[in-house]
Design a protein around this motif. Sequence first.
Motif, PDB file in Angstrom:
ATOM      1  N   LYS A 131      -2.015   8.667  -9.671  1.00 23.29           N
ATOM      2  CA  LYS A 131      -2.337   7.390 -10.328  1.00 23.29           C
ATOM      3  C   LYS A 131      -1.204   6.395 -10.101  1.00 23.29           C
ATOM      4  O   LYS A 131      -0.048   6.757  -9.989  1.00 23.29           O
ATOM      5  N   PHE A 132      -1.588   5.122 -10.048  1.00 25.94           N
ATOM      6  CA  PHE A 132      -0.601   4.043  -9.975  1.00 25.94           C
ATOM      7  C   PHE A 132      -0.981   2.990 -11.003  1.00 25.94           C
ATOM      8  O   PHE A 132      -2.075   3.013 -11.562  1.00 25.94           O
ATOM      9  N   LYS A 133      -0.082   2.053 -11.260  1.00 23.81           N
ATOM     10  CA  LYS A 133      -0.318   1.054 -12.308  1.00 23.81           C
ATOM     11  C   LYS A 133      -0.610  -0.315 -11.732  1.00 23.81           C
ATOM     12  O   LYS A 133       0.009  -0.751 -10.775  1.00 23.81           O
ATOM     13  N   ILE A 134      -1.595  -0.969 -12.366  1.00 24.07           N
ATOM     14  CA  ILE A 134      -1.872  -2.394 -12.134  1.00 24.07           C
ATOM     15  C   ILE A 134      -1.905  -3.025 -13.514  1.00 24.07           C
ATOM     16  O   ILE A 134      -2.721  -2.640 -14.363  1.00 24.07           O
ATOM     17  N   ASP A 135      -1.032  -3.973 -13.771  1.00 21.79           N
ATOM     18  CA  ASP A 135      -0.966  -4.662 -15.068  1.00 21.79           C
ATOM     19  C   ASP A 135      -0.931  -3.664 -16.231  1.00 21.79           C
ATOM     20  O   ASP A 135      -1.736  -3.731 -17.161  1.00 21.79           O
ATOM     21  N   ASP A 136      -0.033  -2.708 -16.181  1.00 18.34           N
ATOM     22  CA  ASP A 136       0.164  -1.693 -17.224  1.00 18.34           C
ATOM     23  C   ASP A 136      -1.053  -0.798 -17.447  1.00 18.34           C
ATOM     24  O   ASP A 136      -1.216  -0.210 -18.501  1.00 18.34           O
ATOM     25  N   ILE A 163      -4.410   3.686 -12.826  1.00 18.72           N
ATOM     26  CA  ILE A 163      -5.645   3.760 -12.053  1.00 18.72           C
ATOM     27  C   ILE A 163      -5.506   4.868 -11.023  1.00 18.72           C
ATOM     28  O   ILE A 163      -4.458   5.015 -10.399  1.00 18.72           O
ATOM     29  N   LYS A 164      -6.583   5.644 -10.858  1.00 21.39           N
ATOM     30  CA  LYS A 164      -6.582   6.721  -9.869  1.00 21.39           C
ATOM     31  C   LYS A 164      -6.555   6.101  -8.466  1.00 21.39           C
ATOM     32  O   LYS A 164      -7.243   5.130  -8.181  1.00 21.39           O
ATOM     33  N   LEU A 165      -5.751   6.697  -7.597  1.00 21.40           N
ATOM     34  CA  LEU A 165      -5.609   6.193  -6.231  1.00 21.40           C
ATOM     35  C   LEU A 165      -6.858   6.503  -5.410  1.00 21.40           C
ATOM     36  O   LEU A 165      -7.192   7.662  -5.158  1.00 21.40           O
ATOM     37  N   ARG A 195       0.838  -1.204   0.000  1.00 19.07           N
ATOM     38  CA  ARG A 195       0.000   0.000   0.000  1.00 19.07           C
ATOM     39  C   ARG A 195       0.877   1.260   0.000  1.00 19.07           C
ATOM     40  O   ARG A 195       0.599   2.214  -0.724  1.00 19.07           O
ATOM     41  N   LYS A 196       1.927   1.233   0.819  1.00 18.69           N
ATOM     42  CA  LYS A 196       2.836   2.377   0.869  1.00 18.69           C
ATOM     43  C   LYS A 196       3.496   2.590  -0.497  1.00 18.69           C
ATOM     44  O   LYS A 196       3.588   3.722  -0.977  1.00 18.69           O
ATOM     45  N   SER A 197       3.885   1.496  -1.120  1.00 15.10           N
ATOM     46  CA  SER A 197       4.517   1.584  -2.444  1.00 15.10           C
ATOM     47  C   SER A 197       3.556   2.172  -3.484  1.00 15.10           C
ATOM     48  O   SER A 197       3.939   3.026  -4.292  1.00 15.10           O
ATOM     49  N   LYS A 198       2.303   1.717  -3.458  1.00 13.34           N
ATOM     50  CA  LYS A 198       1.307   2.219  -4.422  1.00 13.34           C
ATOM     51  C   LYS A 198       1.002   3.703  -4.165  1.00 13.34           C
ATOM     52  O   LYS A 198       0.819   4.473  -5.107  1.00 13.34           O
TER      53      LYS A 198
END
Length: 128
Positions: free
Chosen positions: A37-42, A45-47, A24-27
């Motif tokens: 925004k962070f990435k899931i499977d390229d 996605i908005k946090l 969670r900290k990393s995201k």
Amino acid sequence: LKASAEEKLAKAKLELDIYESNLRKSKRREANMNDGKFKIDDESIKLTEGSLNEAMSCDKGVQVMKNNIIKFQKNVSDLDSIFRSISSKDKKLNNMLKAVTPKEFYDEIIEGAVNGFVIKKHKRLDEK
């Protein structure tokens, strides 16, 4: 044995909590660097709390750890069932047999030959 299984379960839960916290900290850090925004499977996605929970569910490490926790919980439940079953049988056996004192045991021994063995009573020390 049950205590050991419970210890493994507790350690697995702690390990999962630590892993999820770090993820969670990393995201969150990734989102702070990328306009929220962070990435899931390229896929960017908005946090949000929901998207963060989704990221936890999709992570292979979390999935493996949760499967391990399920296995450990099953082991603890199995051991608990065995313990309860044994305890139940133990109580039933205790109620079936009356307590026998050494004198009663000695008095009820029958002298004679059984299957080629000769059974003989010797004088007890307290009878002399």
